[in-house]
Design an enzyme around this catalytic site. Structure first.
Site, PDB file in Angstrom:
ATOM      1  CE1 TYR A  55      -3.282  -3.050   0.042  1.00 53.92           C
ATOM      2  CE2 TYR A  55      -3.532  -2.436   2.351  1.00 53.92           C
ATOM      3  CZ  TYR A  55      -3.773  -3.104   1.342  1.00 53.92           C
ATOM      4  OH  TYR A  55      -4.721  -3.970   1.222  1.00 53.92           O
ATOM      5  CB  SER A  56       1.212   4.373  -0.371  1.00 60.82           C
ATOM      6  OG  SER A  56      -0.089   4.869  -0.660  1.00 60.82           O
TER       7      SER A  56
END
Length: 342
Positions: A55-56
């Site tokens: 995530y990111s």
């Protein structure tokens, strides 16, 4: 916030889990605001947080780590591995080689000594499940991980993992994390029965079906997603010229009426529906903004009557996905034509 036990582990988790996918570059870019979202969720009684290394590109884990300083002991922290974290072919997947690197990186980003639930983000056809479970078992026995789980695994692979764990003496998966909503009900056919059979917990994601059940769409004017929404990068989930998405828009319009008749918002109907299934332990909510979080917190504790659930069944029959793409996973036998041809 009510709590339930995670898959017989004895670990008590809130019925809502805070999903951290939108904390970071993919959503809330301001770290202070992202930390505020986490703190508000914890103050409201949520005690479980779910993130992933991808995530990111790790930023979500960094933000969660910042938010949990001084509060780590009170939180059931879950993260995931599998997806690419670099250009090299060995910086991904479910091999022992990658797992031992991935967990150390996640622990460092999260600023913690242990992970409560370490999950395999997707199956890996190139790695024997015995290899994966062996490596994960070592992490549990070392104290770096408390329990292990899978995410978006087909039923056959859920069952195989349980059998291999029993045969080889490995720690077994104690949870599965599948997509589940009023518009995506395919897991009711066999995934959830398998989860129940093996005493696993279920942490479900996308209860609002990627925003379709947020209350913004459907209604008297038949409003549909525009180019300004997630449709800009997930067109297969929002393009209403596609039959599955056209069916979703029709269903959402009808579900809005069900919610209104019950005196509920559509998100309250959506989360209440997910938690009404006896196999579900917790529903993952993934707000991008503080306002979205507080709105979702207002839906906590919603209990649906049998009559309301019957009306939902009439609109979207049990075991039905109106658009299969919501799962974000197809086995190689479907995606690689070479596996289907001599």
């Amino acid at each position: 916030m009510n709590r339930r036990i995670l898959g017989g582990t004895g670990i008590s988790v809130s019925e809502y889990t805070l999903g951290a996918m939108m904390l970071g570059a993919w959503g809330t870019k301001d770290h202070d605001e992202a930390v505020r979202i986490v703190h508000t969720a914890l103050d409201a009684g949520i005690n479980a947080i779910d993130t992933a290394d991808m995530y990111s590109d790790g930023e979500s884990e960094v933000i969660v780590g910042k938010a949990l300083k001084g509060r780590r002991d009170d939180v059931v922290l879950a993260t995931k591995f599998h997806n690419p974290m670099g250009p090299d072919a060995n910086q991904r997947g479910n091999s022992r080689r990658w797992i031992v690197r991935a967990v150390e990186a996640s622990l460092r980003r999260l600023g913690t000594d242990w992970i409560d639930l370490y999950q395999v983000h997707r199956p890996d056809p190139n790695t024997d499940i015995d290899e994966t479970l062996s490596a994960l078992s070592d992490l549990v026995r070392s104290g770096k991980v408390r329990a292990i789980g899978s995410s978006t695994f087909p039923t056959g692979e859920i069952v195989e993992a349980q059998w291999v764990a029993e045969k080889r003496g490995h720690v077994r998966f104690r949870s599965e994390q599948p997509p589940y909503s009023m518009l995506a009900r395919a897991i009711e056919r066999d995934v959830l029965p398998a989860v129940q059979k093996y005493g696993m917990g279920a942490l479900t994601w996308s209860p609002l079906a990627g925003g379709w059940l947020s209350g913004k769409y459907g209604g008297p004017d038949g409003a549909a997603p525009s180019a300004a929404t997630r449709s800009s990068f997930l067109p297969q989930l929002f393009d209403t010229s596609l039959p599955g998405n056209a069916a979703k828009l029709t269903a959402v319009t009808e579900l809005r009426k069900v919610a209104a008749d019950a005196g509920l918002t559509l998100p309250a109907l959506a989360t209440g529906f997910v938690l009404s299934h006896p196999a579900i332990t917790s529903v993952i909510i993934g707000p991008r903004t503080h306002d979205q979080l507080t709105s979702l917190l207002d839906t906590a504790g919603t209990v649906l009557s049998g009559d309301i659930l019957d009306r939902v069944d009439e609109i979207v029959p049990p075991g039905t996905d109106l658009n299969h793409d919501i799962t974000h996973y197809d086995p190689p036998a479907l995606t690689d034509k070479a596996l289907r041809r001599r």
